[in-house]
Design a protein around this motif. Structure first.
Motif, short mmCIF file in Angstrom:
data_model
loop_
_atom_site.label_atom_id
_atom_site.label_comp_id
_atom_site.label_asym_id
_atom_site.label_seq_id
_atom_site.Cartn_x
_atom_site.Cartn_y
_atom_site.Cartn_z
N GLN A 247 35.64 29.91 16.29
CA GLN A 247 35.16 28.83 17.16
C GLN A 247 36.12 28.61 18.32
O GLN A 247 35.68 28.34 19.45
N MET A 248 37.42 28.74 18.06
CA MET A 248 38.37 28.56 19.16
C MET A 248 38.22 29.67 20.20
O MET A 248 38.17 29.39 21.40
N LEU A 249 38.14 30.90 19.75
CA LEU A 249 38.08 32.01 20.68
C LEU A 249 36.91 31.90 21.65
O LEU A 249 37.03 32.21 22.83
N ALA A 250 35.79 31.45 21.17
CA ALA A 250 34.58 31.37 22.00
C ALA A 250 34.71 30.37 23.14
O ALA A 250 33.93 30.43 24.10
N ARG A 251 35.70 29.50 23.07
CA ARG A 251 35.82 28.42 24.05
C ARG A 251 37.02 28.56 24.98
O ARG A 251 37.21 27.72 25.86
N MET A 252 37.85 29.59 24.79
CA MET A 252 39.11 29.69 25.53
C MET A 252 38.98 30.50 26.81
O MET A 252 38.18 31.44 26.91
N ASP A 253 39.82 30.14 27.79
CA ASP A 253 39.92 30.90 29.03
C ASP A 253 41.03 31.96 28.94
O ASP A 253 40.94 33.02 29.54
#
Length: 333
Positions: free
Chosen positions: A204-210
């Motif tokens: 879930q974190m990876l999908a939201r990071m720049d």
């Protein structure tokens, strides 16, 4: 009766001040030519030494350890990570293992922040354009070599130990929003100080990071932690930075996504098959899609001297009959 100094075999060239002190305290066998030892040389070292001082380039596996002589009782590694040592096999043979934690934190965090800046802002490309033989740079232009702003972007840190937290402190000062995934959540006070958001789910974190920064150690649990499946979760505009260990990323999958334009770029200071570098990564670097560095994360004179001093303290403490301060146990890995 004069007490015999322990035979300490050092596998690589260390800073002069460290080697000098080792010669004063121990019967130190140095590698002044800095030629990496092959397996046969490592086997000879463990057969004869009282103490082995390897580095991360020396693979001290069960095959090497099976040849260890009766006198070998300590492996005092000149490294923070110990993934190059079969710690469990060593302990089963009554050999203590130590490392050099803590002294490389700030240096590695500096290098991580440098890559976080260099990749989106295309610094390596720009530096090459200035010195290129051809007239690649003709002066300032409002649309030439545009990078991406990092202020306000989301940074996802994988591994929030000493180095991860040091990266977070730096990144916060650059206006990045701090997110992290870790085996254990940080205490509330540290989270508040870093203004950091915890994600129990790495996916879930990876999908939201720049930007994603890898700052975890290489263990069996973290091998290809950024797998092909997880890399696919990243946004096409995302960047990946790795100053930890190359094995944490599926390098082939990363390369395929960069070639396909499914990731914006990467900054790598470590490689999966170091010192070999994937030729496709080199080609991508020449195209300006990645920044590649030769494992410089901890490469400061101060850091190397601090590492050497830790090695000496670990050896001296052990030889004096006490528990060395930086002993490594399998449960810690």
């Amino acid at each position: 009766m004069v007490r015999r100094k322990p035979l300490v075999v050092v596998t690589r060239k260390l800073p002069d001040s460290v080697e000098t002190r080792m010669r004063e305290l121990f019967d130190a066998q140095l590698n002044l030519d800095d030629v990496p030892m092959d397996q046969a040389a490592l086997v000879e070292a463990v057969r004869t030494a009282d103490v082995l001082v390897p580095t991360l380039t020396d693979r001290i596996d069960s095959a090497v350890l099976s040849q260890a002589g009766e006198n070998l009782r300590l492996i005092a590694s000149f490294s923070n990570g110990v993934d190059h040592i079969d710690v469990a096999s060593a302990l089963n043979r009554g050999i203590t293992v130590t490392n050099t934690p803590g002294v490389l934190t700030e240096d590695t965090a500096d290098m991580t922040m440098a890559l976080i800046l260099a990749v989106p802002r295309r610094l390596a490309e720009g530096a090459q354009a200035v010195i290129a033989d051809k007239d690649e740079w003709l002066g300032w232009s409002p649309t030439w070599m545009l990078g991406r702003r990092i202020w306000g972007k989301r940074l996802g840190i994988i591994g929030m130990g000493r180095i991860g937290q040091a990266v977070a402190r730096r990144a916060k000062a650059f206006g990045l929003q701090i997110h992290y995934h870790n085996r254990r959540r940080l205490p509330t006070g540290i989270e508040e100080m870093l203004d950091a958001t915890y994600w129990d789910s790495l996916d879930q974190m990876l999908a939201r990071m720049d930007i994603v920064s890898i700052n975890c150690p290489h263990t069996p649990a973290t091998y290809h932690l950024l797998s092909a499946r997880r890399l696919k979760l990243l946004k096409p505009e995302a960047y990946v930075v790795n100053t930890a260990r190359g094995e944490v990323i599926d390098e082939n999958a990363l390369t395929r996504q960069l070639e396909a334009g499914e990731l914006a770029g990467a900054g790598l200071d470590v490689f999966e098959h170091e010192p070999a570098v994937n030729p496709k990564l080199i080609r991508l670097a020449k195209q300006g899609k990645v920044v590649l560095l030769p494992h410089l994360g901890s490469a400061t004179l101060e850091g190397r001297v601090d590492m050497g001093e830790k090695v000496i303290v670990n050896i001296k403490t052990f030889m004096d009959g006490h528990r060395p301060p930086d002993r490594v146990l399998p449960a810690m890995l």
